[in-house]
Design a protein around this motif. Structure first.
Motif, PDB file in Angstrom:
ATOM      1  N   SER A  42       0.823  -1.206   0.000  1.00 49.63           N
ATOM      2  CA  SER A  42       0.000   0.000   0.000  1.00 49.63           C
ATOM      3  C   SER A  42       0.857   1.256   0.000  1.00 49.63           C
ATOM      4  O   SER A  42       1.930   1.284   0.592  1.00 49.63           O
ATOM      5  CB  SER A  42      -0.910   0.012   1.228  1.00 49.63           C
ATOM      6  OG  SER A  42      -1.748  -1.118   1.216  1.00 49.63           O
ATOM      7  N   ARG A  43       0.342   2.283  -0.646  1.00 52.28           N
ATOM      8  CA  ARG A  43       1.051   3.573  -0.649  1.00 52.28           C
ATOM      9  C   ARG A  43       0.818   4.325   0.661  1.00 52.28           C
ATOM     10  O   ARG A  43       1.695   5.024   1.135  1.00 52.28           O
ATOM     11  CB  ARG A  43       0.578   4.399  -1.839  1.00 52.28           C
ATOM     12  CG  ARG A  43       1.327   5.695  -1.961  1.00 52.28           C
ATOM     13  CD  ARG A  43       1.134   6.334  -3.293  1.00 52.28           C
ATOM     14  NE  ARG A  43       1.819   7.612  -3.320  1.00 52.28           N
ATOM     15  CZ  ARG A  43       1.704   8.470  -4.292  1.00 52.28           C
ATOM     16  NH1 ARG A  43       0.945   8.192  -5.330  1.00 52.28           N
ATOM     17  NH2 ARG A  43       2.341   9.610  -4.241  1.00 52.28           N
ATOM     18  N   LEU A  79      -0.703  11.636   3.580  1.00 60.92           N
ATOM     19  CA  LEU A  79      -1.975  12.042   2.982  1.00 60.92           C
ATOM     20  C   LEU A  79      -2.356  13.406   3.530  1.00 60.92           C
ATOM     21  O   LEU A  79      -1.998  13.745   4.666  1.00 60.92           O
ATOM     22  CB  LEU A  79      -3.081  11.071   3.388  1.00 60.92           C
ATOM     23  CG  LEU A  79      -3.271   9.816   2.572  1.00 60.92           C
ATOM     24  CD1 LEU A  79      -4.372   8.954   3.177  1.00 60.92           C
ATOM     25  CD2 LEU A  79      -3.590  10.128   1.139  1.00 60.92           C
ATOM     26  N   PRO A  80      -3.113  14.178   2.762  1.00 57.76           N
ATOM     27  CA  PRO A  80      -3.698  15.383   3.353  1.00 57.76           C
ATOM     28  C   PRO A  80      -4.586  14.974   4.525  1.00 57.76           C
ATOM     29  O   PRO A  80      -5.041  13.827   4.604  1.00 57.76           O
ATOM     30  CB  PRO A  80      -4.540  15.975   2.220  1.00 57.76           C
ATOM     31  CG  PRO A  80      -4.110  15.292   0.984  1.00 57.76           C
ATOM     32  CD  PRO A  80      -3.497  13.992   1.370  1.00 57.76           C
ATOM     33  N   ARG A  81      -4.850  15.887   5.427  1.00 54.39           N
ATOM     34  CA  ARG A  81      -5.666  15.587   6.610  1.00 54.39           C
ATOM     35  C   ARG A  81      -7.032  15.024   6.199  1.00 54.39           C
ATOM     36  O   ARG A  81      -7.558  14.119   6.824  1.00 54.39           O
ATOM     37  CB  ARG A  81      -5.837  16.849   7.442  1.00 54.39           C
ATOM     38  CG  ARG A  81      -6.588  16.604   8.723  1.00 54.39           C
ATOM     39  CD  ARG A  81      -6.518  17.817   9.646  1.00 54.39           C
ATOM     40  NE  ARG A  81      -7.515  17.670  10.677  1.00 54.39           N
ATOM     41  CZ  ARG A  81      -8.493  18.522  10.900  1.00 54.39           C
ATOM     42  NH1 ARG A  81      -8.593  19.617  10.195  1.00 54.39           N
ATOM     43  NH2 ARG A  81      -9.360  18.300  11.850  1.00 54.39           N
ATOM     44  N   LEU A 113      -4.315   1.787   1.677  1.00 58.33           N
ATOM     45  CA  LEU A 113      -4.814   2.526   0.523  1.00 58.33           C
ATOM     46  C   LEU A 113      -3.851   2.572  -0.653  1.00 58.33           C
ATOM     47  O   LEU A 113      -2.630   2.533  -0.488  1.00 58.33           O
ATOM     48  CB  LEU A 113      -5.119   3.970   0.938  1.00 58.33           C
ATOM     49  CG  LEU A 113      -6.186   4.138   2.010  1.00 58.33           C
ATOM     50  CD1 LEU A 113      -6.141   5.539   2.592  1.00 58.33           C
ATOM     51  CD2 LEU A 113      -7.559   3.835   1.433  1.00 58.33           C
ATOM     52  N   THR A 114      -4.454   2.729  -1.804  1.00 59.55           N
ATOM     53  CA  THR A 114      -3.716   2.942  -3.041  1.00 59.55           C
ATOM     54  C   THR A 114      -4.513   3.931  -3.883  1.00 59.55           C
ATOM     55  O   THR A 114      -5.688   4.175  -3.614  1.00 59.55           O
ATOM     56  CB  THR A 114      -3.493   1.603  -3.774  1.00 59.55           C
ATOM     57  OG1 THR A 114      -2.632   1.807  -4.870  1.00 59.55           O
ATOM     58  CG2 THR A 114      -4.793   0.995  -4.244  1.00 59.55           C
ATOM     59  N   TYR A 134      -6.898  -4.105  -0.992  1.00 63.30           N
ATOM     60  CA  TYR A 134      -7.555  -5.408  -1.172  1.00 63.30           C
ATOM     61  C   TYR A 134      -8.815  -5.412  -0.316  1.00 63.30           C
ATOM     62  O   TYR A 134      -8.728  -5.396   0.912  1.00 63.30           O
ATOM     63  CB  TYR A 134      -6.582  -6.514  -0.759  1.00 63.30           C
ATOM     64  CG  TYR A 134      -7.100  -7.928  -0.802  1.00 63.30           C
ATOM     65  CD1 TYR A 134      -7.848  -8.395  -1.875  1.00 63.30           C
ATOM     66  CD2 TYR A 134      -6.816  -8.810   0.224  1.00 63.30           C
ATOM     67  CE1 TYR A 134      -8.302  -9.710  -1.916  1.00 63.30           C
ATOM     68  CE2 TYR A 134      -7.262 -10.124   0.189  1.00 63.30           C
ATOM     69  CZ  TYR A 134      -7.996 -10.561  -0.884  1.00 63.30           C
ATOM     70  OH  TYR A 134      -8.446 -11.866  -0.925  1.00 63.30           O
ATOM     71  N   ASN A 135      -9.983  -5.414  -0.955  1.00 60.87           N
ATOM     72  CA  ASN A 135     -11.231  -5.241  -0.212  1.00 60.87           C
ATOM     73  C   ASN A 135     -11.543  -6.362   0.769  1.00 60.87           C
ATOM     74  O   ASN A 135     -12.343  -6.190   1.665  1.00 60.87           O
ATOM     75  CB  ASN A 135     -12.410  -5.029  -1.170  1.00 60.87           C
ATOM     76  CG  ASN A 135     -12.698  -6.231  -2.024  1.00 60.87           C
ATOM     77  OD1 ASN A 135     -11.809  -6.768  -2.678  1.00 60.87           O
ATOM     78  ND2 ASN A 135     -13.938  -6.669  -2.031  1.00 60.87           N
TER      79      ASN A 135
END
Length: 160
Positions: A42-43, A79-81, A113-114, A134-135
């Protein structure tokens, strides 16, 4: 008549519950993943709070939801807030819904997340939104994260 009613209830349950039918990870159906595996793939890895959700229900095209989330804690990536998360309402979706199919506005989630590819078939709302790696994997309600998993996340985060 009874059979038709039962079938309708079954279909409604499928559409409103978290989907687990389409689960493929690196080409393996229903793969069992680990926190470490998904962390690597994941990123971004975050604990995020659901701020709002926009539902798009349709009988004519795809149904989908755009969630607005706020980062509570970041384990990987910057990530942004506040960010958006897009999911189709189908067997490949990841839902952050509470009881009754309404947004889980009191809920925090562990998300691996990606960036979501934006095929032209997706609605404009999906552009720039994120999705889970991956859900059917390690993303889940924060209340389901064990102490062991939390410790593992902190350890993996410290290594980066």
């Amino acid at each position: 008549m009874l059979i038709r009613a039962l079938m309708s209830l079954g279909i409604a349950a499928i559409l409103t519950s978290p989907a687990h039918a389409l689960c493929s990870y690196r080409g393996v159906d229903n793969a069992r993943t680990t926190v470490a595996q998904e962390f690597k793939d994941s990123r971004w890895v975050v604990r995020a709070h659901v701020v709002s959700a926009d539902y798009h229900w349709s009988d004519e095209d795809e149904s989908w939801t755009l969630y607005r989330l706020e980062v509570v804690q970041s384990f990987k990536g910057d990530l942004p807030r506040r960010f958006t998360f897009f999911t189709m309402r189908n067997s490949g979706g990841f839902y952050m819904d509470g009881d009754g199919g309404v947004p889980d506005l009191d809920g925090d989630y562990l998300l691996f997340l990606t960036r979501r590819p934006w095929p032209r078939s997706d609605p404009p709302a999906a552009r720039g939104a994120l999705w889970v790696n991956y859900n059917c994997g390690q993303s889940k309600a924060w209340s389901q994260v064990t102490q062991k998993e939390n410790a593992q996340l902190r350890e993996l985060s410290a290594r980066r």
